[in-house]
Design a protein around this motif. Structure first.
Motif, PDB file in Angstrom:
ATOM      1  N   GLN A 176       0.807  -1.218   0.000  1.00  0.00           N
ATOM      2  CA  GLN A 176       0.000   0.000   0.000  1.00  0.00           C
ATOM      3  C   GLN A 176       0.841   1.270   0.000  1.00  0.00           C
ATOM      4  O   GLN A 176       0.414   2.317  -0.515  1.00  0.00           O
ATOM      5  CB  GLN A 176      -0.963   0.025   1.191  1.00  0.00           C
ATOM      6  N   SER A 182       1.525   0.716  -6.783  1.00  0.00           N
ATOM      7  CA  SER A 182       0.884  -0.484  -6.241  1.00  0.00           C
ATOM      8  C   SER A 182       0.201  -1.250  -7.365  1.00  0.00           C
ATOM      9  O   SER A 182      -0.064  -0.704  -8.440  1.00  0.00           O
ATOM     10  CB  SER A 182      -0.145  -0.103  -5.168  1.00  0.00           C
ATOM     11  N   TYR A 186      -4.707  -3.961  -6.054  1.00  0.00           N
ATOM     12  CA  TYR A 186      -4.856  -3.013  -4.939  1.00  0.00           C
ATOM     13  C   TYR A 186      -5.722  -1.829  -5.355  1.00  0.00           C
ATOM     14  O   TYR A 186      -6.660  -1.436  -4.640  1.00  0.00           O
ATOM     15  CB  TYR A 186      -3.485  -2.530  -4.478  1.00  0.00           C
ATOM     16  N   HIS A 187      -5.428  -1.247  -6.510  1.00  0.00           N
ATOM     17  CA  HIS A 187      -6.179  -0.074  -6.965  1.00  0.00           C
ATOM     18  C   HIS A 187      -7.627  -0.420  -7.287  1.00  0.00           C
ATOM     19  O   HIS A 187      -8.547   0.328  -6.934  1.00  0.00           O
ATOM     20  CB  HIS A 187      -5.496   0.549  -8.184  1.00  0.00           C
ATOM     21  N   ARG A 190      -9.672  -0.587  -4.092  1.00  0.00           N
ATOM     22  CA  ARG A 190     -10.038   0.724  -3.544  1.00  0.00           C
ATOM     23  C   ARG A 190     -11.144   1.359  -4.390  1.00  0.00           C
ATOM     24  O   ARG A 190     -12.089   1.955  -3.861  1.00  0.00           O
ATOM     25  CB  ARG A 190      -8.816   1.658  -3.531  1.00  0.00           C
ATOM     26  N   LEU A 312      -6.376  -8.032   2.933  1.00  0.00           N
ATOM     27  CA  LEU A 312      -6.351  -6.578   2.801  1.00  0.00           C
ATOM     28  C   LEU A 312      -7.591  -5.928   3.419  1.00  0.00           C
ATOM     29  O   LEU A 312      -7.478  -4.962   4.198  1.00  0.00           O
ATOM     30  CB  LEU A 312      -6.260  -6.206   1.319  1.00  0.00           C
TER      31      LEU A 312
END
Length: 318
Positions: A176, A182, A186-187, A190, A312
């Motif tokens: 992160q 990243s 991960y993106h 989000r 996560l």
């Protein structure tokens, strides 16, 4: 003692975690904590000592510095593929690596280091570990390529273990702090949480929207490869570390959406600044890894993303 450079970073901190699970705590963690957010990666780890990278580079010039080092996992580098200050990149990725390699040879310590699949450039010549396939198209890739070239000269003469790992698209826990660098997993996570949409690049290089393909490899699998070589000091060389499968960005986004059980894909224009320096396709040739004796299977995107988001999003909710 075991030394891990870049030990507060993505792969480095996961390596230390795995070493801890083996009972290894006599570890020197080397990093630059100018980005203090990286402390979240290492707060739960057990190490013997921490040293700033600048001090570490000064110390290794001293003959008395650490006489009993079993292995060095050299993960520290400038990893931004968009960095075009060549002097900065070569100082951090090439010169640093050379100095540490020669120190390991002097100390008869194993030297395992992070190379990169970026050395293959646009991939038109394939993804086999061989000079004819290597055509770097950015400074980061060139720095990794040139160090691999240097290692090839040293390997036949060295009595100690030297192993370079060309990481493909690694994703997973403890990334992160990397911000824009990243992983897409991960993106996308989000974006689906905040906007109910995963934003993918529109098509490029003749490919349909989101159909660019990469060899996405879960960080735990990358760590397993590193530790396998630690356990097999007779193995040396440069190896691809990927799954051997090319999967689309659409597949990654859909895996994230499936985990959340909601969301949709939105395509955005392909960035102008990435044109000409972007890998639209990667697929590791892992035959060298298999020939060395590594037999573990690698997680698919569906398996890896599911495991990643379990961890996560569980951590985020605490």
């Amino acid at each position: 003692m075991i030394i891990v450079t870049g030990g507060a970073g993505f792969i480095g901190s996961n390596l230390i975690r795995a070493l801890n699970l083996r009972g290894e705590k006599n570890i020197l963690l080397v990093d630059n904590l100018a980005n203090g957010q990286k402390m979240h990666n290492i707060a739960v780890l057990d190490i013997a000592d921490y040293m700033d990278k600048t001090e570490f580079l000064q110390k290794i010039e001293s003959p008395a510095f650490f006489k009993d080092v079993r292995a060095v996992f050299h993960q520290g580098a400038c990893s931004a593929t968009t960095e075009w200050d060549g002097q900065y990149v070569m100082t951090n990725n090439y010169d640093y690596s050379k100095r540490l390699l020669h120190w390991c040879i002097t100390k008869k310590s194993a030297f395992m280091y992070a190379s990169s699949a970026s050395v293959y450039g646009n991939g038109k010549h394939g993804f086999r570990v061989g000079r004819d396939c290597e055509h770097p198209i950015n400074m980061y890739a060139y720095s990794k390529f040139q160090f691999d070239q240097y290692v090839r000269q040293i390997l036949p003469e060295s009595a100690c273990q030297i192993a370079g790992f060309r990481y493909f698209n690694v994703y997973g826990s403890r990334e992160q702090h990397k911000g824009a660098m990243s992983s897409t997993a991960y993106h996308f996570n989000r974006q689906v949480i905040e906007q109910k949409k995963a934003k993918l690049f529109a098509g490029c290089d003749g490919l349909a929207d989101g159909e660019q393909k990469r060899d996405f490899v879960y960080v735990d699998d990358v760590v397993k490869v590193n530790l396998w070589f630690l356990d097999h000091p007779e193995q040396r060389g440069i190896y691809n570390v990927g799954t051997g499968r090319a999967e689309t960005f659409n597949t990654v986004a859909q895996a994230v959406i499936n985990w959340h059980k909601e969301g949709a894909i939105e395509y955005i224009p392909f960035p102008e600044h990435l044109k000409g320096s972007y890998q639209s396709y990667t697929q590791a040739d892992i035959s060298g890894l298999r020939q060395a004796g590594y037999t573990e299977e690698f997680l698919t995107v569906d398996q890896g993303v599911s495991r990643y988001l379990d961890e996560l999003n569980s951590a985020a909710s605490q």
